[in-house]
Design a protein around this motif. Sequence first.
Motif, mmCIF file in Angstrom:
data_model
loop_
_atom_site.group_PDB
_atom_site.id
_atom_site.type_symbol
_atom_site.label_atom_id
_atom_site.label_comp_id
_atom_site.label_asym_id
_atom_site.label_seq_id
_atom_site.Cartn_x
_atom_site.Cartn_y
_atom_site.Cartn_z
ATOM 1 N N ASN A 93 0.769 -1.103 -0.185
ATOM 2 C CA ASN A 93 -0.145 0.068 -0.098
ATOM 3 C C ASN A 93 0.877 1.290 0.049
ATOM 4 O OD1 ASN A 93 -2.538 -1.429 -0.284
ATOM 5 N ND2 ASN A 93 -2.877 -1.415 2.151
ATOM 6 N N ASN A 94 1.784 1.389 0.705
ATOM 7 C CA ASN A 94 2.837 2.471 0.833
ATOM 8 C C ASN A 94 3.573 2.405 -0.676
ATOM 9 O OD1 ASN A 94 2.193 3.325 3.423
ATOM 10 N ND2 ASN A 94 3.868 1.939 4.293
ATOM 11 N N LEU A 95 3.908 1.466 -1.019
ATOM 12 C CA LEU A 95 4.664 1.429 -2.299
ATOM 13 C C LEU A 95 3.617 1.865 -3.508
ATOM 14 C CD1 LEU A 95 7.530 0.471 -3.595
ATOM 15 C CD2 LEU A 95 6.308 -1.551 -4.226
ATOM 16 N N ASN A 96 2.648 1.531 -3.237
ATOM 17 C CA ASN A 96 1.363 1.742 -4.670
ATOM 18 C C ASN A 96 0.840 3.226 -4.651
ATOM 19 O OD1 ASN A 96 2.588 -0.253 -5.926
ATOM 20 N ND2 ASN A 96 1.034 -1.731 -4.972
ATOM 21 N N LYS A 97 0.829 3.694 -3.355
ATOM 22 C CA LYS A 97 -0.011 4.878 -3.210
ATOM 23 C C LYS A 97 0.383 6.210 -3.948
ATOM 24 C CE LYS A 97 2.329 7.104 0.677
ATOM 25 N NZ LYS A 97 2.034 7.527 2.125
ATOM 26 N N ASP A 98 -0.509 7.034 -4.613
ATOM 27 C CA ASP A 98 0.115 8.096 -5.352
ATOM 28 C C ASP A 98 0.859 9.042 -4.134
ATOM 29 O OD1 ASP A 98 -3.214 8.345 -6.945
ATOM 30 O OD2 ASP A 98 -1.414 7.092 -7.508
ATOM 31 N N SER A 99 2.186 9.079 -4.993
ATOM 32 C CA SER A 99 3.148 9.901 -4.127
ATOM 33 C C SER A 99 3.141 11.423 -4.180
ATOM 34 C CB SER A 99 4.435 9.611 -4.553
ATOM 35 O OG SER A 99 4.764 9.948 -5.635
ATOM 36 N N LYS A 100 2.171 11.776 -5.257
ATOM 37 C CA LYS A 100 2.011 13.276 -5.183
ATOM 38 C C LYS A 100 0.377 13.668 -5.518
ATOM 39 C CE LYS A 100 6.171 14.304 -7.229
ATOM 40 N NZ LYS A 100 6.941 14.735 -6.333
ATOM 41 N N ILE A 122 -1.135 14.113 -8.688
ATOM 42 C CA ILE A 122 -1.565 12.610 -9.561
ATOM 43 C C ILE A 122 -3.100 12.118 -9.073
ATOM 44 C CG2 ILE A 122 -0.909 10.358 -9.960
ATOM 45 C CD1 ILE A 122 2.076 11.365 -9.895
ATOM 46 N N ARG A 123 -3.010 12.389 -7.544
ATOM 47 C CA ARG A 123 -3.997 11.633 -6.886
ATOM 48 C C ARG A 123 -5.248 12.621 -7.249
ATOM 49 N NH1 ARG A 123 -2.225 10.783 -2.295
ATOM 50 N NH2 ARG A 123 -2.293 13.092 -1.527
ATOM 51 N N ASN A 124 -5.031 13.829 -7.269
ATOM 52 C CA ASN A 124 -6.283 14.878 -7.575
ATOM 53 C C ASN A 124 -6.886 14.463 -9.128
ATOM 54 O OD1 ASN A 124 -6.518 15.840 -5.115
ATOM 55 N ND2 ASN A 124 -4.989 17.573 -5.590
ATOM 56 N N ILE A 125 -5.926 14.350 -10.137
ATOM 57 C CA ILE A 125 -6.296 14.186 -11.433
ATOM 58 C C ILE A 125 -6.892 12.924 -11.384
ATOM 59 C CG2 ILE A 125 -5.394 13.794 -13.863
ATOM 60 C CD1 ILE A 125 -3.303 16.084 -13.133
ATOM 61 N N ASN A 126 -6.438 11.924 -10.934
ATOM 62 C CA ASN A 126 -7.038 10.680 -10.978
ATOM 63 C C ASN A 126 -8.551 10.641 -10.411
ATOM 64 O OD1 ASN A 126 -5.002 9.300 -12.098
ATOM 65 N ND2 ASN A 126 -4.155 8.361 -10.484
ATOM 66 N N ASN A 127 -8.717 11.297 -9.376
ATOM 67 C CA ASN A 127 -10.224 11.314 -8.737
ATOM 68 C C ASN A 127 -11.127 12.174 -9.638
ATOM 69 O OD1 ASN A 127 -9.399 10.190 -6.588
ATOM 70 N ND2 ASN A 127 -8.952 11.947 -5.370
ATOM 71 N N ARG A 128 -10.517 13.325 -10.310
ATOM 72 C CA ARG A 128 -11.304 14.063 -11.314
ATOM 73 C C ARG A 128 -11.546 13.123 -12.548
ATOM 74 N NH1 ARG A 128 -14.845 17.263 -11.014
ATOM 75 N NH2 ARG A 128 -13.653 18.194 -9.472
ATOM 76 N N LEU A 129 -10.787 12.514 -13.047
ATOM 77 C CA LEU A 129 -11.034 11.502 -13.927
ATOM 78 C C LEU A 129 -11.927 10.511 -13.852
ATOM 79 C CD1 LEU A 129 -7.446 10.690 -15.711
ATOM 80 C CD2 LEU A 129 -9.309 12.240 -16.542
ATOM 81 N N ARG A 130 -11.580 10.021 -12.386
ATOM 82 C CA ARG A 130 -12.903 9.002 -12.007
ATOM 83 C C ARG A 130 -14.259 9.582 -11.976
ATOM 84 N NH1 ARG A 130 -10.165 7.835 -7.715
ATOM 85 N NH2 ARG A 130 -8.820 6.225 -8.628
ATOM 86 N N LYS A 131 -14.209 10.792 -11.276
ATOM 87 C CA LYS A 131 -15.727 11.598 -11.263
ATOM 88 C C LYS A 131 -16.380 11.733 -12.570
ATOM 89 C CE LYS A 131 -18.040 15.338 -9.070
ATOM 90 N NZ LYS A 131 -17.739 16.453 -8.207
ATOM 91 N N ASN A 132 -15.433 12.136 -13.796
ATOM 92 C CA ASN A 132 -16.060 12.521 -14.800
ATOM 93 C C ASN A 132 -16.500 11.210 -15.408
ATOM 94 O OD1 ASN A 132 -15.478 15.267 -14.639
ATOM 95 N ND2 ASN A 132 -13.728 15.243 -16.035
ATOM 96 N N TYR A 133 -15.797 10.147 -15.525
ATOM 97 C CA TYR A 133 -16.070 8.782 -15.874
ATOM 98 C C TYR A 133 -17.567 8.284 -15.151
ATOM 99 C CZ TYR A 133 -16.027 4.017 -17.574
ATOM 100 O OH TYR A 133 -16.087 2.888 -18.441
ATOM 101 N N ARG A 134 -17.757 8.589 -14.122
ATOM 102 C CA ARG A 134 -18.829 8.222 -13.381
ATOM 103 C C ARG A 134 -20.013 9.104 -14.068
ATOM 104 N NH1 ARG A 134 -16.484 8.439 -8.002
ATOM 105 N NH2 ARG A 134 -15.244 6.382 -7.760
#
Length: 116
Positions: free
Chosen positions: A31-38, A41-53
Amino acid sequence: MEKTCLECNEKLIGRADKKFCNDYCRNAFNNNLNKDSKNLIRNINNRLRKNYRILEALNPENKTKTTKTRLLDRGFDFEHFTSTYTTKKGTTYYFLYDLGYLPLENDYYMLVRREQ
């Protein structure tokens, strides 16, 4: 040579290729290795996920028409998409993975699903 757990540094007993002392340490390490370190990146991935939904909810038939207002009311962000597709006629579709939209006249949008 004494090997230790990669997460908690406890002495390992058992197989020669063992890396973790238990499932908790293995999960915590990965989990520590794979978490979004920045945050970016996390915010953009969340925005893409919301747009997709949003596109998925508004497009149950794989092809439909909606308004810009309806997309914006649900929180759609037109700045974030994963790819574009330009047809031979020059029409540009904006995609979030397999779901896309095409800007039409009068603030209407055609919502589509890319065929596999």
